[in-house]
Design a protein around this motif. Structure first.
Motif, mmCIF file in Angstrom:
data_model
loop_
_atom_site.group_PDB
_atom_site.id
_atom_site.type_symbol
_atom_site.label_atom_id
_atom_site.label_comp_id
_atom_site.label_asym_id
_atom_site.label_seq_id
_atom_site.Cartn_x
_atom_site.Cartn_y
_atom_site.Cartn_z
ATOM 1 N N ASN A 23 35.078 122.349 -20.502
ATOM 2 C CA ASN A 23 34.728 122.500 -22.527
ATOM 3 C C ASN A 23 33.811 122.398 -22.517
ATOM 4 N N TYR A 24 33.768 123.592 -21.975
ATOM 5 C CA TYR A 24 32.279 124.401 -21.596
ATOM 6 C C TYR A 24 32.371 125.639 -22.691
ATOM 7 N N ILE A 25 32.101 124.822 -24.289
ATOM 8 C CA ILE A 25 32.271 126.044 -25.416
ATOM 9 C C ILE A 25 31.874 127.242 -24.983
ATOM 10 N N TRP A 26 30.648 127.909 -24.243
ATOM 11 C CA TRP A 26 30.615 129.412 -23.697
ATOM 12 C C TRP A 26 31.675 130.720 -22.947
ATOM 13 N N ALA A 27 32.715 129.471 -22.913
ATOM 14 C CA ALA A 27 33.967 130.827 -22.572
ATOM 15 C C ALA A 27 35.032 130.980 -23.607
ATOM 16 N N GLU B 11 37.676 136.957 -9.227
ATOM 17 C CA GLU B 11 38.911 137.506 -8.694
ATOM 18 C C GLU B 11 40.398 137.409 -9.345
ATOM 19 N N THR B 12 40.506 135.974 -9.327
ATOM 20 C CA THR B 12 42.044 135.003 -9.657
ATOM 21 C C THR B 12 41.987 134.523 -10.763
ATOM 22 N N GLY B 13 40.354 134.232 -11.634
ATOM 23 C CA GLY B 13 40.310 133.740 -12.643
ATOM 24 C C GLY B 13 40.912 131.823 -13.220
ATOM 25 N N ALA B 14 40.816 131.359 -11.828
ATOM 26 C CA ALA B 14 40.745 129.543 -11.839
ATOM 27 C C ALA B 14 39.379 129.084 -12.497
ATOM 28 N N PRO B 15 39.751 127.894 -12.933
ATOM 29 C CA PRO B 15 38.842 127.549 -13.585
ATOM 30 C C PRO B 15 37.445 126.793 -12.513
ATOM 31 N N SER B 16 36.632 126.801 -12.827
ATOM 32 C CA SER B 16 35.839 125.788 -11.579
ATOM 33 C C SER B 16 35.153 125.107 -12.744
ATOM 34 N N ASP C 105 44.247 137.488 -22.166
ATOM 35 C CA ASP C 105 45.202 137.048 -21.940
ATOM 36 C C ASP C 105 45.712 135.275 -21.292
ATOM 37 N N LYS C 106 44.227 135.842 -20.863
ATOM 38 C CA LYS C 106 43.903 134.496 -20.177
ATOM 39 C C LYS C 106 42.919 133.296 -21.527
ATOM 40 N N LEU C 107 42.444 133.563 -21.226
ATOM 41 C CA LEU C 107 41.574 132.411 -22.374
ATOM 42 C C LEU C 107 41.369 132.475 -24.392
ATOM 43 N N SER C 108 41.675 133.467 -24.410
ATOM 44 C CA SER C 108 42.207 133.521 -25.861
ATOM 45 C C SER C 108 43.227 132.502 -27.226
ATOM 46 N N ASN C 109 43.669 132.118 -26.091
ATOM 47 C CA ASN C 109 45.058 131.066 -26.986
ATOM 48 C C ASN C 109 45.405 129.955 -26.337
ATOM 49 N N ALA C 110 44.296 129.629 -24.647
ATOM 50 C CA ALA C 110 44.511 128.853 -24.340
ATOM 51 C C ALA C 110 44.490 127.604 -24.511
ATOM 52 N N GLY C 111 43.480 127.598 -25.602
ATOM 53 C CA GLY C 111 42.639 126.444 -25.579
ATOM 54 C C GLY C 111 41.987 125.472 -25.273
ATOM 55 N N PHE D 147 38.517 126.121 -21.620
ATOM 56 C CA PHE D 147 37.124 126.450 -21.301
ATOM 57 C C PHE D 147 36.129 125.307 -20.466
ATOM 58 N N TRP D 148 36.261 126.675 -19.031
ATOM 59 C CA TRP D 148 35.649 125.691 -18.251
ATOM 60 C C TRP D 148 33.488 126.383 -18.151
#
Length: 220
Positions: free
Chosen positions: A202-206, A193-198, A176-182, A186-187
Motif C-alpha cells: 500500500n505504498y501510493i508512490w507505485a 527483473e521479475t516485477g515481484a513486489p517486496s 501492464d502489471k500495475l495500472s489495472n491491479a488496484g 502497490f508496494w
C-alpha cells in the motif's frame, strides 16, 4: 499558521539550531531541485523565477564539471573528501530529469547504460544499482530493487531528450502489471527483473506508473 512558522524559524535561528527541512546534507550551495522550482515559479508568475534559473544554470555547470565522467558516460556522486565515487546507482541517471546533460552526453548515457548490455537494462523498470556493481541483487532494496518513483523521474528525462522508444520499453511492463491491479499491488519497491513486489504494501508512490505512462505516451 504563517505567523507561527515565522516565529519558529526566527527562534531556531537565534538559538543556532538546525531547522528541519531547510538545506540538505549533500547539496551545500545549490539544490538540484532548483531547476524544477524555476519552472513551477515561472508557470505561477512568481517574480523569483529568474533567481531559480540562474541557480539551476550554476548547479548544472558544477555537476558537469565535478560529477560527469566522460570515459564512463555517467554522473558519479562526490565524496565528502572530494573526488568521484565510482559506483553506478540510479542517482547517476537523475541529471536527465534535471536537464543537465547536453544532447551528446544524454545519447552516450542512454546507449551505454540503458542499451541491451547496459548496467540499468532490466526486465522491470530501472534497478537502483547497476547490475555489475558489487552486492547487486534485483530484489535487494537499494542494491538493485526497482522504485517506481525513481524510475518515473528517469522516464521523464528520457522523454524530454526525445528517447521515446527507450521510455516506452521501460514503462510498458510496469503499466501492464500495475495500472489495472488496484492498490493491493502497490508496494514499496519491486524486483527489477521479475516485477515481484517486496517489503511494505500500500505504498501510493507505485501509482506513479500512471504518470510514467503519460510521459511515455502509452495508452493502456
Amino acid at each position: 499558521a504563517d505567523k507561527n512558522s515565522k516565529e519558529v524559524v526566527k527562534k531556531y535561528l537565534s538559538e543556532g539550531k538546525r531547522i528541519p527541512g531547510y538545506g540538505h546534507r549533500y547539496y551545500k550551495d545549490y539544490d538540484p531541485r532548483t531547476k524544477k522550482l524555476f519552472e513551477i515559479a515561472k508557470e505561477l508568475g512568481d517574480n523569483r523565477a529568474e533567481i531559480f534559473n540562474v541557480r539551476a544554470s550554476h548547479l548544472s555547470n558544477l555537476m558537469n564539471s565535478l560529477m560527469w565522467n566522460a570515459e564512463d558516460s555517467f554522473y558519479y556522486g562526490i565524496s565528502r573528501r572530494g573526488g568521484q565515487v565510482r559506483v553506478r546507482d540510479i542517482g547517476g541517471l537523475m541529471p536527465l530529469f534535471a536537464g543537465v546533460p547536453s544532447v551528446n552526453q544524454a545519447q552516450r548515457m542512454v546507449i551505454r547504460h540503458l542499451g541491451p548490455e547496459g548496467d540499468f537494462h532490466s526486465g522491470f523498470g530501472l534497478p537502483s544499482l547497476g547490475k555489475r556493481e558489487q552486492g547487486y541483487g534485483s530484489a535487494r532494496r537499494w542494491q538493485g530493487g526497482m522504485w517506481p518513483s525513481l524510475t518515473t523521474l528517469v522516464i521523464k528525462g528520457l522523454v524530454d531528450y526525445s528517447f521515446i522508444n527507450e521510455a516506452q520499453r521501460i514503462t510498458r511492463p510496469l503499466v501492464d502489471k500495475l495500472s489495472n491491479a488496484g492498490s493491493e499491488n502497490f508496494w514499496e519497491f519491486y524486483d527489477s527483473e521479475t516485477g515481484a513486489p517486496s517489503h511494505a504494501q500500500n505504498y501510493i508512490w507505485a501509482a506513479t506508473v500512471l504518470t510514467m505512462a503519460e510521459f511515455a505516451r502509452i495508452q493502456n
